[in-house]
Every structure is written in C-alpha cells, then in structure tokens.
Design a protein around this motif. Structure first.
Motif, PDB file in Angstrom:
ATOM      1  N   MET A   1       0.963  -1.030  -0.206  1.00 45.50           N
ATOM      2  CA  MET A   1       0.373  -0.347   0.375  1.00 45.50           C
ATOM      3  C   MET A   1       0.937   0.968  -0.114  1.00 45.50           C
ATOM      4  O   MET A   1       2.031   1.898   1.317  1.00 45.50           O
ATOM      5  N   VAL A   2       0.848   1.731  -0.887  1.00 45.78           N
ATOM      6  CA  VAL A   2       1.264   3.660  -0.799  1.00 45.78           C
ATOM      7  C   VAL A   2       0.810   4.481  -0.605  1.00 45.78           C
ATOM      8  O   VAL A   2      -0.547   4.715  -0.918  1.00 45.78           O
ATOM      9  N   THR A   3       0.436   5.371   0.475  1.00 48.18           N
ATOM     10  CA  THR A   3       0.124   5.965   1.587  1.00 48.18           C
ATOM     11  C   THR A   3       0.247   7.603   0.825  1.00 48.18           C
ATOM     12  O   THR A   3       0.957   7.634  -0.055  1.00 48.18           O
ATOM     13  N   ALA A   4      -0.846   8.661   1.027  1.00 48.89           N
ATOM     14  CA  ALA A   4      -0.282   9.988   0.711  1.00 48.89           C
ATOM     15  C   ALA A   4       0.994  10.213   0.548  1.00 48.89           C
ATOM     16  O   ALA A   4       1.574  10.880  -0.008  1.00 48.89           O
ATOM     17  N   ASP A   5       1.664   9.785   1.989  1.00 51.03           N
ATOM     18  CA  ASP A   5       2.684  10.456   2.760  1.00 51.03           C
ATOM     19  C   ASP A   5       3.796   9.761   1.877  1.00 51.03           C
ATOM     20  O   ASP A   5       4.938  10.560   1.743  1.00 51.03           O
ATOM     21  N   ASP A   6       3.498   8.140   1.602  1.00 56.50           N
ATOM     22  CA  ASP A   6       4.919   7.524   0.411  1.00 56.50           C
ATOM     23  C   ASP A   6       5.167   8.080  -0.258  1.00 56.50           C
ATOM     24  O   ASP A   6       6.013   8.947  -0.982  1.00 56.50           O
ATOM     25  N   LEU A  10       7.851   9.264  -1.661  1.00 56.52           N
ATOM     26  CA  LEU A  10       9.140   8.646  -2.597  1.00 56.52           C
ATOM     27  C   LEU A  10       7.637   8.162  -4.271  1.00 56.52           C
ATOM     28  O   LEU A  10       7.099   7.594  -4.220  1.00 56.52           O
ATOM     29  N   PRO A  11       7.880   9.416  -5.208  1.00 53.39           N
ATOM     30  CA  PRO A  11       7.368   9.663  -5.797  1.00 53.39           C
ATOM     31  C   PRO A  11       7.709   8.445  -7.152  1.00 53.39           C
ATOM     32  O   PRO A  11       6.667   8.238  -7.285  1.00 53.39           O
ATOM     33  N   ARG A  12       8.753   7.937  -7.530  1.00 54.08           N
ATOM     34  CA  ARG A  12       9.011   6.663  -8.169  1.00 54.08           C
ATOM     35  C   ARG A  12       8.286   5.653  -7.817  1.00 54.08           C
ATOM     36  O   ARG A  12       8.514   4.556  -8.709  1.00 54.08           O
ATOM     37  N   LEU A  13       8.351   5.060  -6.820  1.00 52.39           N
ATOM     38  CA  LEU A  13       7.831   4.129  -6.477  1.00 52.39           C
ATOM     39  C   LEU A  13       5.920   4.352  -6.560  1.00 52.39           C
ATOM     40  O   LEU A  13       5.880   3.743  -7.414  1.00 52.39           O
ATOM     41  N   THR A  14       5.681   5.523  -5.618  1.00 49.95           N
ATOM     42  CA  THR A  14       4.254   5.686  -6.404  1.00 49.95           C
ATOM     43  C   THR A  14       4.100   5.441  -8.079  1.00 49.95           C
ATOM     44  O   THR A  14       2.857   5.678  -8.001  1.00 49.95           O
ATOM     45  N   ALA A  15       4.637   5.812  -8.580  1.00 53.83           N
ATOM     46  CA  ALA A  15       4.403   5.883  -9.832  1.00 53.83           C
ATOM     47  C   ALA A  15       3.912   4.890 -10.471  1.00 53.83           C
ATOM     48  O   ALA A  15       3.956   3.952 -11.508  1.00 53.83           O
ATOM     49  N   ILE A  16       5.412   3.700  -9.568  1.00 53.91           N
ATOM     50  CA  ILE A  16       5.168   2.247 -10.383  1.00 53.91           C
ATOM     51  C   ILE A  16       3.967   1.848  -9.751  1.00 53.91           C
ATOM     52  O   ILE A  16       4.060   0.201  -9.612  1.00 53.91           O
TER      53      ILE A  16
END
Length: 54
Positions: A1-6, A10-16
């Motif tokens: 799970m990617v949270t808003a804080d993540d 961690l924008p690259r993780l969020t992108a994938i």
C-alpha cells in the motif's frame, strides 16, 4: 500500500505502484540471492589489481 505520505516521499515508487505486480511476478528471491552471492565470491577471489588470484 502506498499512502499519501509515501507519495510525497517516494515519487518513483508511487509512479510504478499500479504495475508492481507485473514487475514482481517473475522475481525469485533464491535466484537473486544466488546471483549476488556468486558475484561477491568472484570479487573475493581477485587480487587488489583486479587480476585473478593464483
């Protein structure tokens, strides 16, 4: 799970994140560890100049 804080940290993780399962589908921990250990052992058998020991 990617949270808003993540997402902010961690924008690259969020992108994938939507493609993560496809990236991880063929990942085998044992194979990856074997490759790492083999590489480290090979490095440990060389002299300081990079030439094979012996």
């Amino acid at each position: 799970m990617v949270t808003a804080d993540d997402a902010a940290l961690l924008p690259r993780l969020t992108a994938i994140r939507d493609d993560w399962r496809a990236y991880a589908a063929d990942y085998e921990v044992a194979e990856e560890l074997d490759a790492i250990i083999t590489g480290l052992l090979a490095r440990g058998t060389r002299t300081a100049s990079g030439a094979p020991a012996g």
